[in-house]
Design an enzyme around this catalytic site. Structure first.
Site, PDB file in Angstrom:
ATOM      1  N   HIS A 199       0.014   0.484  10.207  1.00 29.48           N
ATOM      2  CA  HIS A 199      -1.222   1.200   9.615  1.00 29.48           C
ATOM      3  C   HIS A 199      -2.208   1.400  10.619  1.00 29.48           C
ATOM      4  O   HIS A 199      -3.294   1.710  10.510  1.00 29.48           O
ATOM      5  CB  HIS A 199      -2.279   0.138   8.747  1.00 29.48           C
ATOM      6  CG  HIS A 199      -1.022  -0.464   7.728  1.00 29.48           C
ATOM      7  ND1 HIS A 199      -0.696  -1.652   7.896  1.00 29.48           N
ATOM      8  CD2 HIS A 199      -0.872   0.028   6.473  1.00 29.48           C
ATOM      9  CE1 HIS A 199       0.073  -1.894   6.835  1.00 29.48           C
ATOM     10  NE2 HIS A 199       0.021  -1.147   6.100  1.00 29.48           N
ATOM     11  N   ASP A 230      -2.372  -8.216   0.430  1.00 26.32           N
ATOM     12  CA  ASP A 230      -0.942  -8.681  -0.487  1.00 26.32           C
ATOM     13  C   ASP A 230      -0.694 -10.140  -0.602  1.00 26.32           C
ATOM     14  O   ASP A 230      -0.445 -10.518  -1.873  1.00 26.32           O
ATOM     15  CB  ASP A 230       0.439  -8.160   0.316  1.00 26.32           C
ATOM     16  CG  ASP A 230       0.431  -6.754   0.305  1.00 26.32           C
ATOM     17  OD1 ASP A 230      -0.004  -6.058  -0.550  1.00 26.32           O
ATOM     18  OD2 ASP A 230       0.742  -6.045   1.608  1.00 26.32           O
ATOM     19  N   GLY A 267       0.869  -1.329  -0.014  1.00 26.63           N
ATOM     20  CA  GLY A 267      -0.069  -0.006   0.125  1.00 26.63           C
ATOM     21  C   GLY A 267       0.864   1.112  -0.141  1.00 26.63           C
ATOM     22  O   GLY A 267       1.909   1.111   0.215  1.00 26.63           O
ATOM     23  N   SER A 268       0.157   2.293  -0.428  1.00 28.07           N
ATOM     24  CA  SER A 268       0.954   3.657  -0.443  1.00 28.07           C
ATOM     25  C   SER A 268       0.843   4.400   1.171  1.00 28.07           C
ATOM     26  O   SER A 268       0.278   3.873   1.842  1.00 28.07           O
ATOM     27  CB  SER A 268       0.500   4.501  -1.280  1.00 28.07           C
ATOM     28  OG  SER A 268       0.694   3.987  -2.755  1.00 28.07           O
ATOM     29  N   GLY A 269       1.684   5.381   1.225  1.00 25.38           N
ATOM     30  CA  GLY A 269       1.544   5.917   2.476  1.00 25.38           C
ATOM     31  C   GLY A 269       2.894   5.757   3.322  1.00 25.38           C
ATOM     32  O   GLY A 269       2.888   6.214   4.451  1.00 25.38           O
ATOM     33  N   HIS A 270       3.570   4.974   2.931  1.00 20.78           N
ATOM     34  CA  HIS A 270       4.707   4.507   3.651  1.00 20.78           C
ATOM     35  C   HIS A 270       6.237   4.955   3.232  1.00 20.78           C
ATOM     36  O   HIS A 270       7.524   4.442   3.387  1.00 20.78           O
ATOM     37  CB  HIS A 270       5.086   2.939   3.561  1.00 20.78           C
ATOM     38  CG  HIS A 270       3.928   2.425   4.089  1.00 20.78           C
ATOM     39  ND1 HIS A 270       3.593   2.350   5.447  1.00 20.78           N
ATOM     40  CD2 HIS A 270       2.937   1.371   3.431  1.00 20.78           C
ATOM     41  CE1 HIS A 270       2.197   1.686   5.596  1.00 20.78           C
ATOM     42  NE2 HIS A 270       1.893   0.997   4.453  1.00 20.78           N
TER      43      HIS A 270
END
Lengths: 210, 334
Positions: free
Chosen positions: B219, B110, B54-57
């Site tokens: 998260h 994932d 996922g994005s945001g990392h």
């Protein structure tokens, strides 16, 4: 015999899209309790992309389900992309070539969808997932088939709701929430909830059509 | 919400446009807008290293694309797995015929999407093997490693796997050493304030002022306990107390230490935490071979840090020390 035409079925998917859009914030809020709060957002994004793809196009139920499945599987991802993508691709497959959707065709659509979701997600009833909605829904549908398509759909919808509600008291065994153990008890599972909303929407649309 | 986005639903798309422009010396976009690759990928004869999440990392995951590390990355929505198609397209972009090592973190989405992507790859005769990172000790007990999630320790897995592939390792060798790296890595996070997904608009979990969540996930997954906010030294002690016995790390071991900010913790404070971590390790006779401090694997603007420790052997040491040139990690020999 109760049935509706595959050709008239696109509106079932249009109604599904509407339900997801209307419940975007609700689903995200539930997901935020024990997940990361993006369920409604990602579902809304996928279903809205599908809306653009089917808008104004002449397509039947099979094609509309297939379009939805492909968007979810190729553009949305997450956990719901593969799970719901699998669900709708199976519904498309099982309805393909059928001019009339009757209670037996729909049984195959639902049963096949559930079988494939189970294959990929490895969840069972009691794990606090969408299977808690799907399995009782299929059982209720099959048990009521002798009473007619519309009645079976209504009973499916009611069983899906009870199944969804049953997740409140469950401890998550699979997926992100499973890491919370006891802390996952006391709230609805977001996947079970979106799944109920969709089964209910499908049942409502179909009951009107048969 | 004090954030800089346009349409929050398209934050990932907008970010990728900027990211590719800035780092065009290292990486390029591909036909699939959710797949980025090393500019020279596929590298002839080399095992392709693929990851995704996922994005945001940021800098994870795409920030670790580059020479001697990752070849292609599948990009998901914020905190949400990339699609199976994106993983599959990343396999194709990285494959030179030597096979693909897909090194990713243990999350339900994932796992499902990689599994589906591997089925697609099989049909195109691309060999894919996986290592699933599970370095977060707070996410499940030691006897349930299959339930532990992957966090910042994934960087060690990519570093080591990428180096082995660059040295000409076969797919099985790359997989084996990447697995060894993650098996010898333990991580834990501490959260001081939550993060907000822009399209949600408000944090989906709370950390009361004056408290901290020990064992928090990448998260915002709740941790093992909520405690009164400690000093940097106390936080370092709590984290090492959790990690060290789990491996266990013992006197005489040589280790690599990574203190990564989660997004909103000043780098200055990360150094304060590191300082105490190093002291504790020294007291226990554990030698720090190499260390990293900074925002290496973040969670939007979450406040807090993760601590990851990798226990070395000679092979891992050589691979960790190898040069690397990515946006997130640069290491050169002079």
């Amino acid at each position: 015999m109760e049935s509706f035409k595959n050709q008239d079925g696109k509106r079932i998917v249009e109604n599904l899209i509407k339900v997801i859009q209307e419940n975007r914030d609700y689903l995200s809020k539930i997901d935020g309790e024990i997940g990361d709060g993006d369920h409604g957002i990602n579902m809304n994004k996928g279903f809205s992309i599908c809306q653009e793809r089917i808008e104004g196009k002449d397509m039947n139920l099979t094609e509309a389900f297939k379009t939805l499945a492909m968007v979810l599987m190729t553009e949305i991802g997450g956990s719901m992309g593969p799970l719901y993508g699998t669900m709708f691709i199976e519904m498309a497959k099982q309805s393909k070539g059928k001019e009339e959707i009757d209670k037996e065709v729909f049984r195959q659509m639902l049963a096949s969808a559930i079988k494939e979701i189970q294959e990929i997600g490895n969840a069972k009833v009691g794990d606090k997932t969408l299977m808690d909605t799907l399995i009782p829904a299929l059982e209720a549908y099959e048990a009521a088939m002798d009473e007619g398509f519309a009645t079976a759909l209504e009973k499916m919808s009611a069983a899906a709701e009870r199944g969804k509600d049953s997740t409140i008291d469950l401890v998550a065994k699979i997926g992100r929430a499973s890491r919370l153990g006891e802390r996952s008890r006391g709230v609805l599972d977001a996947g079970a909830t979106s799944c109920w909303l969709m089964l209910k929407s499908m049942a409502d649309s179909m009951v009107q059509m048969v | 919400m004090q954030r800089m986005v346009n349409n929050p639903d398209y934050a990932v798309e907008d970010m990728l446009k900027g990211f590719v422009k800035v780092h065009s010396d290292i990486l390029v976009g591909t036909e699939n807008p959710r797949v980025l690759k090393y500019k020279d990928a596929p590298v002839k004869g080399k095992v392709g290293i693929v990851t995704g999440g996922g994005s945001g990392h940021k800098p994870a995951f795409a920030g670790y694309i580059g020479r001697n590390m990752v070849d292609a990355v599948a990009v998901g929505e914020i905190f949400s797995s990339p699609t199976a198609k994106a993983f599959f397209d990343a396999f194709k972009e990285a494959d030179s015929g030597a096979g693909i090592a897909c090194l990713y973190g243990n999350y339900a989405g994932d796992n499902m999407n990689v599994k589906m992507a591997m089925k697609m790859a099989e049909m195109e005769d691309i060999t894919v093997k996986t290592v699933v990172a599970n370095d977060d000790v707070a996410s499940a007990p030691k006897d349930q490693p299959e339930k532990r999630r992957g966090v910042a320790g994934e960087i060690f897995m990519w570093k080591v796997g990428g180096a082995k592939a660059a040295l000409g390792g076969t797919l099985d060798e790359v997989i084996a050493v990447a697995q060894k790296a993650i098996d010898n890595t333990k991580s834990v996070g501490v959260g001081l304030a939550p993060c907000t997904i822009p399209s949600v608009g408000s944090p989906n979990f709370q950390i009361e002022p004056g408290t901290m969540e020990v064992g928090i996930g990448h998260h915002g997954e709740p941790g093992v306990k909520v405690m009164p906010l400690g000093t940097a030294d106390e936080i370092a002690e709590i984290m090492t107390d959790i990690i060290l016995p789990d491996q266990p790390f013992m006197s005489g071991d040589e280790v690599v230490v990574l203190v990564s900010g989660l997004g909103a913790t000043p780098v200055m404070e990360q150094y304060i935490v590191y300082n105490r971590v190093e002291e504790i390790l020294a007291e226990k006779g554990i030698k720090v071979h190499r260390s990293y401090v900074g925002n290496y694997f973040t969670s939007l603007e979450m406040m807090g840090v993760t601590l990851s420790i990798l226990k070395l052997d000679e092979e891992l040491k050589e691979l960790v020390d190898m040069e690397v040139d990515t946006m997130g990690l640069k290491q050169f020999k002079y």
